[in-house]
Write a protein that holds these residues in place. Structure first.
Motif, mmCIF file in Angstrom:
data_model
loop_
_atom_site.group_PDB
_atom_site.id
_atom_site.type_symbol
_atom_site.label_atom_id
_atom_site.label_comp_id
_atom_site.label_asym_id
_atom_site.label_seq_id
_atom_site.Cartn_x
_atom_site.Cartn_y
_atom_site.Cartn_z
ATOM 1 N N ARG A 146 -27.515 48.743 -47.322
ATOM 2 C CA ARG A 146 -26.503 47.736 -47.045
ATOM 3 C C ARG A 146 -25.649 48.216 -45.871
ATOM 4 O O ARG A 146 -25.274 49.387 -45.792
ATOM 5 C CB ARG A 146 -25.632 47.551 -48.291
ATOM 6 N N GLU A 147 -25.346 47.308 -44.943
ATOM 7 C CA GLU A 147 -24.592 47.696 -43.759
ATOM 8 C C GLU A 147 -23.389 46.785 -43.564
ATOM 9 O O GLU A 147 -23.430 45.591 -43.867
ATOM 10 C CB GLU A 147 -25.492 47.649 -42.504
ATOM 11 N N LEU A 148 -22.338 47.376 -43.034
ATOM 12 C CA LEU A 148 -21.114 46.640 -42.756
ATOM 13 C C LEU A 148 -21.285 45.881 -41.442
ATOM 14 O O LEU A 148 -21.654 46.466 -40.426
ATOM 15 C CB LEU A 148 -19.937 47.597 -42.665
ATOM 16 N N VAL A 149 -20.995 44.582 -41.455
ATOM 17 C CA VAL A 149 -21.133 43.799 -40.225
ATOM 18 C C VAL A 149 -19.786 43.404 -39.640
ATOM 19 O O VAL A 149 -19.676 43.221 -38.425
ATOM 20 C CB VAL A 149 -21.997 42.541 -40.439
ATOM 21 N N ALA A 150 -18.762 43.276 -40.484
ATOM 22 C CA ALA A 150 -17.447 42.883 -39.981
ATOM 23 C C ALA A 150 -16.389 43.288 -40.988
ATOM 24 O O ALA A 150 -16.652 43.293 -42.195
ATOM 25 C CB ALA A 150 -17.383 41.378 -39.741
ATOM 26 N N ALA B 131 -19.696 45.045 -36.080
ATOM 27 C CA ALA B 131 -20.845 45.831 -35.671
ATOM 28 C C ALA B 131 -21.332 45.312 -34.323
ATOM 29 O O ALA B 131 -21.223 44.119 -34.034
ATOM 30 C CB ALA B 131 -21.959 45.723 -36.708
ATOM 31 N N ASP B 132 -21.860 46.196 -33.507
ATOM 32 C CA ASP B 132 -22.277 45.803 -32.157
ATOM 33 C C ASP B 132 -23.287 44.656 -32.177
ATOM 34 O O ASP B 132 -23.265 43.791 -31.296
ATOM 35 C CB ASP B 132 -22.877 47.004 -31.431
ATOM 36 N N PHE B 133 -24.139 44.636 -33.176
ATOM 37 C CA PHE B 133 -25.217 43.647 -33.178
ATOM 38 C C PHE B 133 -24.745 42.249 -33.573
ATOM 39 O O PHE B 133 -25.534 41.302 -33.547
ATOM 40 C CB PHE B 133 -26.373 44.095 -34.087
ATOM 41 N N VAL B 134 -23.473 42.080 -33.923
ATOM 42 C CA VAL B 134 -22.964 40.748 -34.252
ATOM 43 C C VAL B 134 -21.779 40.345 -33.383
ATOM 44 O O VAL B 134 -21.289 39.228 -33.501
ATOM 45 C CB VAL B 134 -22.554 40.629 -35.735
ATOM 46 N N ASN C 259 -22.241 32.159 -35.954
ATOM 47 C CA ASN C 259 -22.756 31.268 -34.922
ATOM 48 C C ASN C 259 -23.937 31.923 -34.210
ATOM 49 O O ASN C 259 -24.124 33.137 -34.285
ATOM 50 C CB ASN C 259 -21.662 30.940 -33.908
ATOM 51 N N SER C 260 -24.699 31.112 -33.520
ATOM 52 C CA SER C 260 -25.841 31.611 -32.747
ATOM 53 C C SER C 260 -26.717 32.535 -33.594
ATOM 54 O O SER C 260 -27.090 33.638 -33.166
ATOM 55 C CB SER C 260 -25.349 32.352 -31.496
ATOM 56 N N LEU C 261 -27.030 32.075 -34.767
ATOM 57 C CA LEU C 261 -27.777 32.915 -35.704
ATOM 58 C C LEU C 261 -29.177 33.222 -35.186
ATOM 59 O O LEU C 261 -29.822 32.392 -34.519
ATOM 60 C CB LEU C 261 -27.847 32.244 -37.067
ATOM 61 N N LYS C 262 -29.625 34.425 -35.498
ATOM 62 C CA LYS C 262 -30.940 34.911 -35.084
ATOM 63 C C LYS C 262 -31.785 35.222 -36.321
ATOM 64 O O LYS C 262 -31.231 35.511 -37.388
ATOM 65 C CB LYS C 262 -30.789 36.187 -34.263
ATOM 66 N N PRO C 263 -33.095 35.206 -36.186
ATOM 67 C CA PRO C 263 -33.936 35.561 -37.344
ATOM 68 C C PRO C 263 -33.582 36.921 -37.942
ATOM 69 O O PRO C 263 -33.663 37.091 -39.168
ATOM 70 C CB PRO C 263 -35.345 35.547 -36.743
ATOM 71 N N GLU C 264 -33.168 37.853 -37.111
ATOM 72 C CA GLU C 264 -32.809 39.187 -37.615
ATOM 73 C C GLU C 264 -31.502 39.213 -38.395
ATOM 74 O O GLU C 264 -31.152 40.240 -38.977
ATOM 75 C CB GLU C 264 -32.755 40.208 -36.480
ATOM 76 N N ASP C 265 -30.795 38.085 -38.431
ATOM 77 C CA ASP C 265 -29.605 37.983 -39.279
ATOM 78 C C ASP C 265 -29.976 37.649 -40.721
ATOM 79 O O ASP C 265 -29.097 37.630 -41.595
ATOM 80 C CB ASP C 265 -28.654 36.909 -38.751
ATOM 81 N N THR C 266 -31.235 37.375 -40.966
ATOM 82 C CA THR C 266 -31.677 37.064 -42.320
ATOM 83 C C THR C 266 -31.405 38.240 -43.251
ATOM 84 O O THR C 266 -31.834 39.360 -42.990
ATOM 85 C CB THR C 266 -33.178 36.734 -42.329
ATOM 86 N N ALA C 267 -30.651 37.973 -44.320
ATOM 87 C CA ALA C 267 -30.238 39.022 -45.246
ATOM 88 C C ALA C 267 -29.443 38.395 -46.380
ATOM 89 O O ALA C 267 -29.082 37.221 -46.314
ATOM 90 C CB ALA C 267 -29.385 40.063 -44.529
ATOM 91 N N VAL C 268 -29.155 39.201 -47.377
ATOM 92 C CA VAL C 268 -28.168 38.822 -48.377
ATOM 93 C C VAL C 268 -26.828 39.369 -47.917
ATOM 94 O O VAL C 268 -26.726 40.551 -47.570
ATOM 95 C CB VAL C 268 -28.530 39.367 -49.765
ATOM 96 N N TYR C 269 -25.832 38.535 -47.890
ATOM 97 C CA TYR C 269 -24.505 38.912 -47.409
ATOM 98 C C TYR C 269 -23.544 39.075 -48.591
ATOM 99 O O TYR C 269 -23.516 38.234 -49.501
ATOM 100 C CB TYR C 269 -23.985 37.866 -46.432
#
Length: 114
Positions: free
Chosen positions: A45-49, A60-63, A83-93
């Motif tokens: 699990r990774e922190l995104v914001a 996180a840099d990738f978002v 916004n501007s969602l990418k396939p690599e954003d697919t995950a459980v949040y």
């Protein structure tokens, strides 16, 4: 007992948008820095914001530039505008604290696919 509840996940096409919500019972968010995390199968699990109690945000840099975290302490809620969602954003949040953690909620599934 603290219960975190995430909602708002969905299936969207690349480039689409979603707004995730997190509410809780048993704890007041206003005194805590809060974060949104994500996890895909087989990965940590990774922190995104994150957002401090004073509304300072970090990403996180990738978002960066695509996701916006906010909070409404009157509603005891934390949000993630995606916004501007990418396939690599697919995950459980998931939402949780960033300096102190409670039991994890069920999360909300975000799937980005054409």
């Amino acid at each position: 007992q603290v219960q975190l509840v995430e909602s708002g996940g969905d299936n969207v096409q690349p480039g689409g948008s979603l707004r995730l919500s997190c509410t809780a019972s048993g704890v007041l968010f206003r005194f805590n820095a809060m974060g949104w995390y994500r996890q895909v199968p087989g990965k940590r699990r990774e922190l995104v914001a994150s957002i401090s109690s004073g509304n300072s945000t970090s990403y996180a840099d990738f978002v960066k530039g695509r996701l916006t975290i906010s909070r409404d302490d009157a509603k005891n809620a934390v949000y993630l505008q995606m916004n501007s969602l990418k396939p690599e954003d697919t995950a459980v949040y998931y939402c949780n604290g960033v300096q102190y953690w409670w039991s994890w909620g069920q999360g909300t599934q975000v799937t980005v696919s054409s």
